[in-house]
Design a protein around this motif. Structure first.
Motif, short mmCIF file in Angstrom:
data_model
loop_
_atom_site.label_atom_id
_atom_site.label_comp_id
_atom_site.label_asym_id
_atom_site.label_seq_id
_atom_site.Cartn_x
_atom_site.Cartn_y
_atom_site.Cartn_z
N UNK A 1 0.83 -1.19 0.00
CA UNK A 1 0.00 0.00 0.00
C UNK A 1 0.87 1.24 0.00
N UNK A 2 0.45 2.31 -0.71
CA UNK A 2 1.22 3.54 -0.70
C UNK A 2 1.45 4.08 0.71
N UNK B 1 -7.83 0.29 -1.08
CA UNK B 1 -7.27 1.19 -0.07
C UNK B 1 -8.35 1.67 0.89
N UNK B 2 -9.51 2.04 0.36
CA UNK B 2 -10.61 2.47 1.23
C UNK B 2 -11.01 1.35 2.18
N UNK C 1 -10.40 1.47 6.43
CA UNK C 1 -11.49 1.27 7.38
C UNK C 1 -11.37 -0.01 8.17
N UNK C 2 -11.07 -1.11 7.51
CA UNK C 2 -10.99 -2.40 8.18
C UNK C 2 -9.83 -2.48 9.15
N UNK D 1 -1.89 -5.18 0.43
CA UNK D 1 -3.10 -5.40 -0.36
C UNK D 1 -2.88 -6.47 -1.42
N UNK D 2 -3.93 -7.13 -1.85
CA UNK D 2 -3.77 -8.03 -3.00
C UNK D 2 -3.36 -7.23 -4.24
N UNK D 3 -2.47 -7.78 -5.02
CA UNK D 3 -2.15 -7.16 -6.30
C UNK D 3 -3.17 -7.64 -7.32
#
Length: 154
Positions: free
Chosen positions: A6-7, A90-91, A95-96, A120-122
C-alpha cells in the motif's frame, strides 16, 4: 503470488531495515507475504518495491518495524468478482485495519501513538491466486519497536 504494498506503507518503509536479534536460536527469516499472521513481527524491506513476495519475520522482542495484527478478507458483491481497483482496496483497508486496531493494541487508532499500514492483494494475485486478504500492520515512524504492541494501549 505477489501482494501489492500500500502507498501508505511506502512512506513508512523508507527507513533502513534493522537486524533482528536471536531468540532461542531464531533470527530473521524470510516468509511468504501470505504467511504473515497476527502477533508476528517483521522488518521493513530494504528496498521499496510495488509488489512483495516475501517479508522478514523476527522475534517480537527484537528490534522490528512492523507487527501484523489482523488479516481481513475483502468481500465482493455478487457480479463484482473482478479486481476492484486500487482505490476500493485502499478504502477497504483503511477502514478495516482501523476497526481492528483497538482490539489488538488496546486503544482506538485515533488515540494511539502508533500507525497502521497494510499489504493489499495485487491485480495479479487477485486474478491468479484468488487473493482477497488485506494484512494489517502496526508500525511507528520513530524508534523501532522492541516488544509486542498487543494490549499495550500505546
Amino acid at each position: 503470488m505477489r501482494r501489492r504494498l500500500a502507498p501508505a506503507a511506502v512512506a513508512v518503509l523508507t527507513g533502513a531495515a534493522l537486524t533482528g536479534c536471536s531468540l532461542f536460536g531464531q533470527g530473521p527469516e524470510q516468509v511468504s507475504v501470505f504467511d504473515a499472521a497476527p502477533g508476528e513481527c517483521f522488518l521493513a524491506p530494504e528496498e521499496i518495491v510495488a509488489e512483495l513476495t516475501e517479508i522478514t519475520r523476527v522475534p517480537c522482542d527484537s528490534a522490528h518495524d512492523q507487527e501484523a495484527y489482523a488479516v481481513v478478507d475483502y468481500v465482493t458483491g455478487e457480479g463484482t468478482e473482478g479486481y476492484p481497483g486500487d482505490g476500493a482496496l485502499k478504502d477497504f483497508a483503511d477502514g478495516s485495519c482501523a476497526a481492528e486496531f483497538a482490539g489488538y493494541v488496546g486503544v482506538d487508532y485515533r488515540d494511539s501513538s502508533l500507525f497502521l499500514t497494510y499489504l493489499l492483494p495485487s491485480a495479479r494475485s487477485w486474478e491468479q491466486d484468488g487473493d482477497r486478504e488485506v494484512t494489517c500492520f502496526v508500525t511507528t515512524t520513530g524508534e523501532p519497536l522492541t516488544a509486542t504492541v498487543r494490549d499495550s494501549a500505546l
